[in-house]
Design a protein around this motif. Sequence first.
Motif, PDB file in Angstrom:
ATOM      1  N   GLN B 139     115.378  48.037  20.518  1.00 27.26           N
ATOM      2  CA  GLN B 139     114.289  48.685  21.260  1.00 27.26           C
ATOM      3  C   GLN B 139     114.847  49.563  22.378  1.00 27.26           C
ATOM      4  OE1 GLN B 139     111.067  48.723  20.410  1.00 27.26           O
ATOM      5  NE2 GLN B 139     110.756  50.159  22.093  1.00 27.26           N
ATOM      6  N   LEU B 140     115.873  49.049  23.087  1.00 27.19           N
ATOM      7  CA  LEU B 140     116.422  49.822  24.200  1.00 27.19           C
ATOM      8  C   LEU B 140     117.264  50.997  23.697  1.00 27.19           C
ATOM      9  CD1 LEU B 140     117.225  46.997  26.793  1.00 27.19           C
ATOM     10  CD2 LEU B 140     115.338  48.621  26.800  1.00 27.19           C
ATOM     11  N   PHE B 143     114.996  53.768  23.434  1.00 25.73           N
ATOM     12  CA  PHE B 143     114.763  54.368  24.757  1.00 25.73           C
ATOM     13  C   PHE B 143     115.902  55.344  25.105  1.00 25.73           C
ATOM     14  CE2 PHE B 143     116.197  53.899  29.213  1.00 25.73           C
ATOM     15  CZ  PHE B 143     115.211  54.642  29.830  1.00 25.73           C
ATOM     16  N   TRP B 148     111.768  56.278  22.258  1.00 29.00           N
ATOM     17  CA  TRP B 148     110.732  55.543  22.999  1.00 29.00           C
ATOM     18  C   TRP B 148     110.749  56.020  24.453  1.00 29.00           C
ATOM     19  CZ3 TRP B 148     111.502  50.512  25.986  1.00 29.00           C
ATOM     20  CH2 TRP B 148     110.286  50.056  26.513  1.00 29.00           C
ATOM     21  N   VAL B 149     109.659  56.633  24.841  1.00 25.99           N
ATOM     22  CA  VAL B 149     109.531  57.086  26.239  1.00 25.99           C
ATOM     23  C   VAL B 149     108.448  56.217  26.883  1.00 25.99           C
ATOM     24  CG1 VAL B 149     109.107  59.051  27.751  1.00 25.99           C
ATOM     25  CG2 VAL B 149     110.115  59.423  25.492  1.00 25.99           C
ATOM     26  N   PRO B 150     108.844  55.194  27.610  1.00 26.43           N
ATOM     27  CA  PRO B 150     107.836  54.254  28.135  1.00 26.43           C
ATOM     28  C   PRO B 150     106.980  54.889  29.234  1.00 26.43           C
ATOM     29  CG  PRO B 150     110.040  53.657  28.890  1.00 26.43           C
ATOM     30  CD  PRO B 150     110.214  54.805  27.972  1.00 26.43           C
ATOM     31  N   ASP B 157     102.858  49.950  25.138  1.00 29.30           N
ATOM     32  CA  ASP B 157     104.099  49.714  25.887  1.00 29.30           C
ATOM     33  C   ASP B 157     104.104  48.340  26.551  1.00 29.30           C
ATOM     34  OD1 ASP B 157     105.230  51.988  25.093  1.00 29.30           O
ATOM     35  OD2 ASP B 157     105.079  53.071  26.989  1.00 29.30           O
ATOM     36  N   ASP B 204     113.436  54.116  35.015  1.00 27.08           N
ATOM     37  CA  ASP B 204     114.203  54.385  33.797  1.00 27.08           C
ATOM     38  C   ASP B 204     115.684  54.033  33.962  1.00 27.08           C
ATOM     39  OD1 ASP B 204     111.918  55.179  32.613  1.00 27.08           O
ATOM     40  OD2 ASP B 204     112.420  57.315  32.449  1.00 27.08           O
ATOM     41  N   LEU B 207     116.140  50.510  33.089  1.00 25.96           N
ATOM     42  CA  LEU B 207     116.124  50.292  31.631  1.00 25.96           C
ATOM     43  C   LEU B 207     117.466  50.673  31.020  1.00 25.96           C
ATOM     44  CD1 LEU B 207     112.688  51.385  30.133  1.00 25.96           C
ATOM     45  CD2 LEU B 207     113.597  49.110  30.491  1.00 25.96           C
ATOM     46  N   TYR B 211     119.942  48.373  28.963  1.00 29.47           N
ATOM     47  CA  TYR B 211     120.518  48.763  27.672  1.00 29.47           C
ATOM     48  C   TYR B 211     122.026  48.520  27.680  1.00 29.47           C
ATOM     49  CZ  TYR B 211     122.649  51.574  24.089  1.00 29.47           C
ATOM     50  OH  TYR B 211     123.449  51.964  23.049  1.00 29.47           O
TER      51      TYR B 211
END
Lengths: 175, 251
Positions: B139-140, B143, B148-150, B157, B204, B207, B211
């Motif tokens: 999932q990461l 990103f 994936w742009v949360p 999301d 971000d 995140l 990651y």
Amino acid sequence: MSNVKQQVITEWYSQYSNSIFSYILLMIHEHQLAEDLTHETFIKAYKKYDSFKGDSSPKTWLFSIARHTTIDYVRKRKPVSYLKEFLSFKTDKGPLPDEVVQIKESSRELFEALRQLKKTYRDVIILRKLKEFSTKETAEILNCSESKVKSTLNRAIPALEKQLLKEGYLHENSI
Amino acid sequence: MKTQFDERLKQIDDDIQWNKQRNQKVKNEIIAEIEKHERKPSILKHTLIYSSSLIAFAIFAFLIVVNITPINESQRPSDEEITNPILDEDVMEEENEWIESDNELDIEDGVKMTEDRSTWTEEEMLNDLSAGIILTHRQLTKFVEGEWVPDYHSAEDQQIISDLFSYVSRAGTAAFHLSADNYLYVDLMNLNSVLGEAFQNQDDDGLLLAYQVVHDLDVAYNGFEEDKGPFGVTLYRDATYDVVRTYLGRQ
């Protein structure tokens, strides 16, 4: 050229095959597989011979191939079985078949303790302490920085000693 | 300077003895394989010369026959095209099978968390530890790669975020119960905290740090990737540990 290549690989085999075999065995603990991967390592060395520029020693180059060959093999296995190898649950601690390999009793405890360590620690201890590669050579084989080799080794040795204590192979005052 | 412990470690290498006959057997196999490999190009060369001569002869014979045989006016290229429709269908089917099998691999590779944890066996814990890391990493990675742009607010999301917490928490709990590795447990707990901080602050960079941590865990415990990543060389723990502590305000 082909004959020269074959001759060089044969010479390297005579010089380094035992060391490569034991390195792979220490990583995966399966003697039959260690033989197969040793075989594959030298075949890969033959096929990639032209890309060997001599920047590192043949031994370092061969160890690097052996490591990648072993990792590639392990990656093809299912993740759970790979994780099991790391965590070493319910592993068979029986003696290795004598017809393939013999491990002297004096080293068996350390051999067993090493296999309980996590991969990153085991890698560095094997290369630096057992194979006596320099920090620079170890970094080349592991494809990482020299500082990482040093810091990992600093953590790995106490972890190994702790493992030996846990298994009752070492007394606290002997460290 | 070498310590006594260093000497003992070195001794292991000397104490592992590969049976000489087995060593020789592998050597012979390697030499045989190399010789076989070297013979291949010359066999291939001869085969190529032989087959190209045959093809040249066939073309020559065909041209002569075409020149002699009168052309049937009613025969058109479109007629020839439909002479063997079964073959075309076969090819299409084969292509479809390939596409389907590719899709199957993408969608279903068997990596999933244990659904029923009423009896959480060691086997299931091992699975959840590995799968938790893999699914979080996947999932990461989306990103990091921009898939994936949360927006941190949408229901979709929120669900993804909740799933990520669930994966990491369960992997951490499994590591704890298995007494697997104290570092692993700590890393997973830190990963959970970093994710929490990142989502709370809609950050971000947080995140990205999460990651990096899970990427390192995936390399170290699942071994799926080279020991390299988008950050250059992955410095497992050593590189991320202090950064993580700083991010969580512990330093």
